[in-house]
Design an enzyme around this catalytic site. Structure first.
Site, short mmCIF file in Angstrom:
data_model
loop_
_atom_site.label_atom_id
_atom_site.label_comp_id
_atom_site.label_asym_id
_atom_site.label_seq_id
_atom_site.Cartn_x
_atom_site.Cartn_y
_atom_site.Cartn_z
N THR A 18 0.83 -1.20 0.00
CA THR A 18 0.00 0.00 0.00
C THR A 18 0.87 1.26 0.00
OG1 THR A 18 -1.64 -1.22 1.32
CG2 THR A 18 -1.92 1.15 1.20
N ARG A 22 7.68 -2.54 2.85
CA ARG A 22 7.77 -2.68 4.32
C ARG A 22 8.07 -4.11 4.67
NH1 ARG A 22 2.82 1.07 6.41
NH2 ARG A 22 3.63 2.92 5.35
N SER A 112 6.10 3.60 8.93
CA SER A 112 4.93 4.29 9.45
C SER A 112 4.63 3.97 10.91
CB SER A 112 3.73 3.96 8.56
OG SER A 112 2.62 4.70 8.95
N HIS A 113 3.46 3.43 11.17
CA HIS A 113 2.99 3.16 12.53
C HIS A 113 3.48 1.82 13.06
CE1 HIS A 113 0.55 1.47 9.48
NE2 HIS A 113 0.09 0.58 10.32
N LYS A 125 10.22 4.14 0.79
CA LYS A 125 9.19 4.55 -0.16
C LYS A 125 9.77 5.62 -1.08
CE LYS A 125 5.63 7.16 1.30
NZ LYS A 125 4.28 7.66 1.58
N ASP A 276 1.83 9.46 14.28
CA ASP A 276 2.46 8.14 14.20
C ASP A 276 3.96 8.23 13.95
OD1 ASP A 276 2.32 9.03 11.58
OD2 ASP A 276 2.14 7.01 10.78
N ASP A 278 5.97 8.25 11.37
CA ASP A 278 6.52 9.18 10.38
C ASP A 278 5.70 10.46 10.24
OD1 ASP A 278 4.45 7.65 9.26
OD2 ASP A 278 5.19 7.94 7.23
N ASP A 280 2.48 11.14 9.50
CA ASP A 280 1.41 11.43 8.54
C ASP A 280 0.03 11.07 9.07
OD1 ASP A 280 1.81 8.72 8.33
OD2 ASP A 280 2.17 8.70 6.17
N ARG A 281 -0.03 10.28 10.14
CA ARG A 281 -1.35 9.93 10.70
C ARG A 281 -1.68 10.84 11.88
NH1 ARG A 281 -2.44 3.54 10.64
NH2 ARG A 281 -1.69 3.14 8.53
N GLU A 362 -8.67 9.31 5.06
CA GLU A 362 -8.84 7.87 5.12
C GLU A 362 -9.19 7.44 6.53
OE1 GLU A 362 -6.19 5.40 2.39
OE2 GLU A 362 -4.84 6.88 3.20
N GLU A 363 -9.90 6.32 6.61
CA GLU A 363 -10.26 5.79 7.92
C GLU A 363 -9.02 5.42 8.74
OE1 GLU A 363 -9.35 2.49 8.50
OE2 GLU A 363 -8.60 2.41 6.45
N SER A 364 -7.90 5.18 8.06
CA SER A 364 -6.68 4.75 8.74
C SER A 364 -5.94 5.92 9.36
CB SER A 364 -5.78 4.02 7.75
OG SER A 364 -5.49 4.85 6.64
N LYS A 375 -0.63 12.47 3.45
CA LYS A 375 -1.47 12.84 4.58
C LYS A 375 -0.57 13.49 5.62
CE LYS A 375 -1.52 8.10 6.43
NZ LYS A 375 -1.00 7.20 5.39
N ARG A 495 -9.04 -6.79 7.41
CA ARG A 495 -9.73 -5.63 7.96
C ARG A 495 -11.21 -5.73 7.63
NH1 ARG A 495 -5.39 -2.80 9.59
NH2 ARG A 495 -3.78 -2.08 8.13
C1 G16 Z 1 -0.65 3.54 4.51
C2 G16 Z 1 -1.22 4.24 3.33
C3 G16 Z 1 -2.64 4.63 3.59
C4 G16 Z 1 -3.45 3.41 4.00
C5 G16 Z 1 -2.80 2.75 5.20
C6 G16 Z 1 -3.45 1.45 5.56
O1 G16 Z 1 -0.55 4.45 5.57
O2 G16 Z 1 -0.48 5.39 3.00
O3 G16 Z 1 -3.15 5.21 2.43
O4 G16 Z 1 -4.76 3.76 4.30
O5 G16 Z 1 -1.46 2.46 4.90
O6 G16 Z 1 -3.29 0.54 4.52
P1 G16 Z 1 -3.65 -0.99 4.69
O7 G16 Z 1 -5.10 -1.00 5.10
O8 G16 Z 1 -3.40 -1.58 3.35
O9 G16 Z 1 -2.79 -1.55 5.78
P2 G16 Z 1 0.78 4.58 6.44
O10 G16 Z 1 0.47 5.60 7.47
O11 G16 Z 1 0.97 3.19 7.01
O12 G16 Z 1 1.85 4.96 5.47
#
Ligand code: G16
Length: 542
Positions: A18, A22, A112-113, A125, A276, A278, A280-281, A362-364, A375, A495
């Site tokens: 995504t 990772r 990320s998180h 990335k 989070d 990095d 962005d969340r 996004e919901e995330s 983000k 999910r």
């Molecule tokens: C990444 C993507 C987001 C996505 C999230 C969750 O976020 O940049 O667009 O919504 O992963 O993705 P998944 O549901 O496939 O785990 P981040 O903050 O992890 O870079």
């Protein structure tokens, strides 16, 4: 400068998900793993003579990886690298620097998180010249290169030469070391009413920002404490640590439970937020209330005009498909475009570039705007503070007003982590095969109206993404979405996203899990998650 052409061979599994590649840190540490992937990126983007931004969230291996990438960049003919001091840059700050300095792109080191450290995760990335994550055409090209690679190029030099203040050279390549915070904080001052927020804080409004021992600590201290005048200590866990203090730098009620406890106390701060690994969340809370990311997107879209950077209004809203429809209702009222994209910030890039969306979410736990192409956690926090300062209302009052106007979309995500990948894939494949037979059938307490596998055609460039998640719509308007995460590093994460809308005249004060119980039961009846995975319930509920 001596350049070594190091013989190597393809390594399996270097396929970006995504958001970039990772993997477990140990995988990234294995021989040639990072080098192969970096060379594959360079082969795909032809970097000779170009300029890139480089930085990461400071997790374990960040520093070593940066030194390797710089030596490889020099060996591949890169003209200039702009690097965050100590290798630190938040993801939105990288996006901003790419745009500000009009570079050809950037490389972000982060998972990320996901937890960091030798036993945690690492990631890399590539972002393109608009500041956003590379689209699939480029990540596919990178992946194709990883399968054919025979050598990588790396400069033999140990350390760059110091040429002048903040400037180094590695052979012909110039390296600029920049403060990670200043330019980003300056950008925020152009978007938000810092005077109004400063006034709010001066009048005694209290806030707590939890940086979760990750990259936003220095940004939070500079912005909230130095520039906005919040008392010292308002930013907690502000020192970035390679293992995030042993924690999980994911701003949700489960992993930011300290913040939740503080905010739920009767004498808690007026406002709480977290970001989070990095940066962005984001997570937004008021005293006694948690705001879901889907609701946060809707509130931000409805109120963005209160911030100076969005004074003229917004052109459109984009949200990922599993995000709730709360923002769609705002778009309808404002009479603006509303887009539903696959999960992944990369899908917003074309819409933002074309001016067809101003606010995305996004919901995330991701929200952002056209100020960058990622983000942006601190942006969302500042937007909320701007809205609170201008409206003169608490978070709870703002939410109550919003629901009274648009209705409340109850929403929750249930994650089933570390499932056997074969079991998870079989579950999704069986579900997809059954889709045509589902409409009209009973599912637990509800009846299925529609069942589809989400395909997306980008309205700007026509690119297509297929099979992005199964959507089940039920009589009465409830919706369940099932998909597999593309960011995990162990087994599969299933999910399950649940939502149900309650009209402004309905019961707006329910417990979300109770409000969603029928939708959950219906989804379970269709997908058989419990029987197939052997799990009694989800690992994480947000
Ligand atoms: C990444 C993507 C987001 C996505 C999230 C969750 O976020 O940049 O667009 O919504 O992963 O993705 P998944 O549901 O496939 O785990 P981040 O903050 O992890 O870079």
């Amino acid at each position: 400068m001596q350049i070594e052409a190091h013989a190597t061979r393809p390594i399996d599994g270097q396929k970006p998900g995504t958001s970039g590649l990772r993997k477990k840190t140990a995988t990234f540490l294995s021989p040639d793993y990072l080098q192969n992937y970096v060379q594959a990126i360079f082969d795909a983007i032809e970097p000779a003579g170009k300029t890139y931004v480089l930085g990461g969230d400071g997790r374990y291996f960040n520093d070593v990886a940066i030194a390797i990438i710089l030596r490889m960049a020099a060996a591949n003919g890169v003209a200039r690298m702009i690097v965050g001091r100590a290798g630190l840059l938040s993801t939105p700050a990288v996006s901003h620097l790419i745009r500000l300095h009009e570079t050809d792109g950037g490389l972000i080191l982060s998972a990320s998180h996901n937890p960091g450290g030798p036993k945690g995760d690492f990631g890399l990335k590539y972002n393109i010249a608009n500041g956003g994550p590379a689209p699939e055409a480029i990540t596919d090209a990178i992946h194709a290169r990883t399968r054919k690679i025979t050598e990588y190029r790396i400069a033999k030099a140990d350390a760059p030469d110091h040429t002048q203040d903040g400037e180094f050279a590695l052979g012909d390549m110039r390296i600029d070391i920049v403060d990670p915070v200043t330019e980003y904080a300056d950008l925020m001052e152009t978007l938000f009413d810092f005077d109004a927020i400063r006034g709010l804080i001066a009048r005694g409004f209290t806030l707590r920002f939890d940086a979760m021992h990750a990259v936003t600590g220095p940004y939070g201290v500079e912005i909230f404490e130095r520039r906005l005048g919040a008392p010292g200590g308002s930013v907690v866990n502000h020192r970035p640590q390679p293992d995030f203090g042993g924690g999980h730098p994911d701003p949700n009620p489960v992993w930011a439970s300290d913040l939740v406890a503080a905010m739920m106390a009767a004498d808690g701060p007026d406002f709480g937020a977290a970001s989070d690994g990095d940066g962005d969340r984001n997570m937004i809370m008021g005293r006694g209330i948690y705001v879901t990311p889907s609701d946060s997107l809707a509130v931000i879209a409805a109120n963005a005009h209160l911030a100076p950077g969005y004074r003229d209004g917004i052109t459109g809203i984009a949200r990922s498909m599993p995000t709730s429809g709360a923002a769609d209702r705002v778009a309808r009222t404002l009479g603006i475009e509303c887009h539903q994209t696959p999960t992944g910030w990369k899908y917003f890039g074309t819409l933002l570039d074309a001016g067809r969306a101003t606010i995305c979410g996004e919901e995330s736990a991701g929200t952002g705007s056209d100020h960058v192409r990622e983000k942006d956690g601190l942006w969302a926090v500042l937007m909320w503070l701007n809205i609170i300062a201008t409206r003169g209302q608490s978070v709870a009052e703002i939410m109550a007003d919003h629901w009274a106007t648009y209705g409340r979309t109850y929403y929750s995500r249930h994650d089933f982590d570390g499932i056997d990948a074969t079991v998870a894939n079989a579950l999704m494949n069986d579900l997809k095969s059954a889709l045509a037979t589902l409409p009209g059938q009973a599912a637990g307490p509800l009846t299925i109206v529609e069942a589809q596998d989400f395909d997306y055609t980008d309205p700007v460039d026509g690119s297509v993404a297929t099979s992005q998640g199964v959507i089940l719509t039920f009589e009465g308007g409830g919706r369940a979405v099932l998909r597999l995460s593309g960011t995990g590093t162990e087994g599969a994460t299933l999910r399950l996203y649940l939502e149900r809308h309650e009209a402004p005249t309905g019961d707006l004060g329910q417990d979300p899990q109770a409000a969603l119980a029928p939708v959950k039961a219906a989804a379970e009846a269709v997908a058989g998650i419990r029987a197939r995975t052997g799990r009694d319930g989800p690992d994480v509920v947000t």
